[in-house]
Design an enzyme around this catalytic site. Structure first.
Site, PDB file in Angstrom:
ATOM      1  N   ASP A   1       0.847  -1.198   0.000  1.00 38.56           N
ATOM      2  CA  ASP A   1       0.000   0.000   0.000  1.00 38.56           C
ATOM      3  C   ASP A   1       0.880   1.246   0.000  1.00 38.56           C
ATOM      4  O   ASP A   1       1.894   1.307   0.702  1.00 38.56           O
ATOM      5  CB  ASP A   1      -0.925  -0.007   1.219  1.00 38.56           C
ATOM      6  CG  ASP A   1      -2.079   0.961   1.082  1.00 38.56           C
ATOM      7  OD1 ASP A   1      -3.231   0.499   0.964  1.00 38.56           O
ATOM      8  OD2 ASP A   1      -1.827   2.194   1.091  1.00 38.56           O
TER       9      ASP A   1
ATOM     10  N   ASN B   1     -12.924  -3.353   2.671  1.00 38.59           N
ATOM     11  CA  ASN B   1     -13.895  -2.265   2.746  1.00 38.59           C
ATOM     12  C   ASN B   1     -14.858  -2.407   1.567  1.00 38.59           C
ATOM     13  O   ASN B   1     -14.425  -2.562   0.423  1.00 38.59           O
ATOM     14  CB  ASN B   1     -13.178  -0.909   2.682  1.00 38.59           C
ATOM     15  CG  ASN B   1     -12.288  -0.666   3.892  1.00 38.59           C
ATOM     16  OD1 ASN B   1     -12.632  -1.041   5.004  1.00 38.59           O
ATOM     17  ND2 ASN B   1     -11.128  -0.056   3.669  1.00 38.59           N
TER      18      ASN B   1
ATOM     19  N   GLN C   1     -14.281   2.319   1.241  1.00 39.02           N
ATOM     20  CA  GLN C   1     -13.703   1.867  -0.029  1.00 39.02           C
ATOM     21  C   GLN C   1     -13.479   3.078  -0.937  1.00 39.02           C
ATOM     22  O   GLN C   1     -14.391   3.878  -1.169  1.00 39.02           O
ATOM     23  CB  GLN C   1     -14.623   0.861  -0.738  1.00 39.02           C
ATOM     24  CG  GLN C   1     -13.969   0.270  -1.985  1.00 39.02           C
ATOM     25  CD  GLN C   1     -14.809  -0.828  -2.641  1.00 39.02           C
ATOM     26  OE1 GLN C   1     -15.947  -1.075  -2.249  1.00 39.02           O
ATOM     27  NE2 GLN C   1     -14.237  -1.471  -3.645  1.00 39.02           N
TER      28      GLN C   1
ATOM     29  N   VAL D   1     -11.099   2.626  -3.810  1.00 42.28           N
ATOM     30  CA  VAL D   1     -10.723   2.086  -5.121  1.00 42.28           C
ATOM     31  C   VAL D   1     -11.693   0.942  -5.421  1.00 42.28           C
ATOM     32  O   VAL D   1     -11.782  -0.026  -4.643  1.00 42.28           O
ATOM     33  CB  VAL D   1      -9.265   1.575  -5.147  1.00 42.28           C
ATOM     34  CG1 VAL D   1      -8.931   1.039  -6.546  1.00 42.28           C
ATOM     35  CG2 VAL D   1      -8.289   2.692  -4.761  1.00 42.28           C
TER      36      VAL D   1
ATOM     37  N   HIS E   1     -10.273  -5.558  -3.138  1.00 40.75           N
ATOM     38  CA  HIS E   1      -8.928  -5.755  -2.582  1.00 40.75           C
ATOM     39  C   HIS E   1      -9.023  -6.140  -1.115  1.00 40.75           C
ATOM     40  O   HIS E   1      -9.903  -5.697  -0.386  1.00 40.75           O
ATOM     41  CB  HIS E   1      -8.048  -4.508  -2.755  1.00 40.75           C
ATOM     42  CG  HIS E   1      -8.699  -3.238  -2.314  1.00 40.75           C
ATOM     43  ND1 HIS E   1      -9.647  -2.585  -3.074  1.00 40.75           N
ATOM     44  CD2 HIS E   1      -8.530  -2.488  -1.207  1.00 40.75           C
ATOM     45  CE1 HIS E   1     -10.040  -1.490  -2.446  1.00 40.75           C
ATOM     46  NE2 HIS E   1      -9.388  -1.417  -1.301  1.00 40.75           N
ATOM     47  N   ILE E   2      -8.082  -6.976  -0.716  1.00 38.41           N
ATOM     48  CA  ILE E   2      -7.952  -7.358   0.692  1.00 38.41           C
ATOM     49  C   ILE E   2      -6.732  -6.629   1.244  1.00 38.41           C
ATOM     50  O   ILE E   2      -5.630  -6.743   0.692  1.00 38.41           O
ATOM     51  CB  ILE E   2      -7.742  -8.879   0.847  1.00 38.41           C
ATOM     52  CG1 ILE E   2      -8.939  -9.649   0.268  1.00 38.41           C
ATOM     53  CG2 ILE E   2      -7.521  -9.248   2.316  1.00 38.41           C
ATOM     54  CD1 ILE E   2      -8.736 -11.173   0.266  1.00 38.41           C
ATOM     55  N   HIS E   3      -6.947  -5.849   2.302  1.00 37.27           N
ATOM     56  CA  HIS E   3      -5.807  -5.251   3.009  1.00 37.27           C
ATOM     57  C   HIS E   3      -5.225  -6.321   3.918  1.00 37.27           C
ATOM     58  O   HIS E   3      -5.941  -6.919   4.736  1.00 37.27           O
ATOM     59  CB  HIS E   3      -6.253  -4.084   3.897  1.00 37.27           C
ATOM     60  CG  HIS E   3      -6.819  -2.902   3.172  1.00 37.27           C
ATOM     61  ND1 HIS E   3      -6.084  -1.770   2.906  1.00 37.27           N
ATOM     62  CD2 HIS E   3      -8.051  -2.665   2.660  1.00 37.27           C
ATOM     63  CE1 HIS E   3      -6.843  -0.875   2.287  1.00 37.27           C
ATOM     64  NE2 HIS E   3      -8.044  -1.399   2.115  1.00 37.27           N
TER      65      HIS E   3
END
Ligand code: AMP
Length: 113
Positions: free
Chosen positions: A30, A86, A93, A95, A99-101
């Site tokens: 990130d 998110n 969210q 983007v 996606h997984i943080h």
């Protein structure tokens, strides 16, 4: 499917610090890390958000979760890490490509903010 920042990273149109890639997914650091380890894991398939995933994405979503654990382990955090997804503006969210943080390397409080 419209282009997003993350589809541009998949297509190598913008740079990213990539830590893992296979046929189905890509993981990169990130740009604004919220923990000593903060990696984003994304499917190469453009799914806008988890609430738009369907039955056909079942094995892909399982693959992402397993890889998230593998990546945390490779980063030295096999047992203690947090995964965050998110979903939608109100949940943070920004983007609109699923996606997984993967967050690790500090203490995490609960409930999440
Ligand atoms: P979210 O708010 O859940 O949609 O997460 C989007 C994440 O993408 C944020 O944590 C941002 O810091 C991150 N981000 C935005 N642009 C980039 C970029 N060019 N490279 C890596 N991460 C990014």
């Amino acid at each position: 499917m419209s282009e997003t920042l993350f589809s541009k990273i998949i297509n190598r149109e913008i740079p990213a610090d990539i830590v893992y890639e296979d046929d189905l997914c890509l993981a990169f650091r990130d740009i604004e890390p919220q923990a000593p380890v903060h990696i984003l894991l994304i499917p190469k398939k453009s799914i806008v958000k988890i609430s738009e995933a369907t039955e056909t994405d079942q094995s892909l979503l399982g693959h992402l979760l397993l890889k998230a654990g593998d990546i945390a382990k490779e980063q030295g955090y096999a047992d203690t890490f947090r995964l965050v997804v998110n979903n939608g503006n109100g949940a943070g969210q920004t983007v609109f490509h699923l996606h997984i943080h993967i967050l690790a390397g500090r203490k995490f409080s609960w409930p999440a903010g």
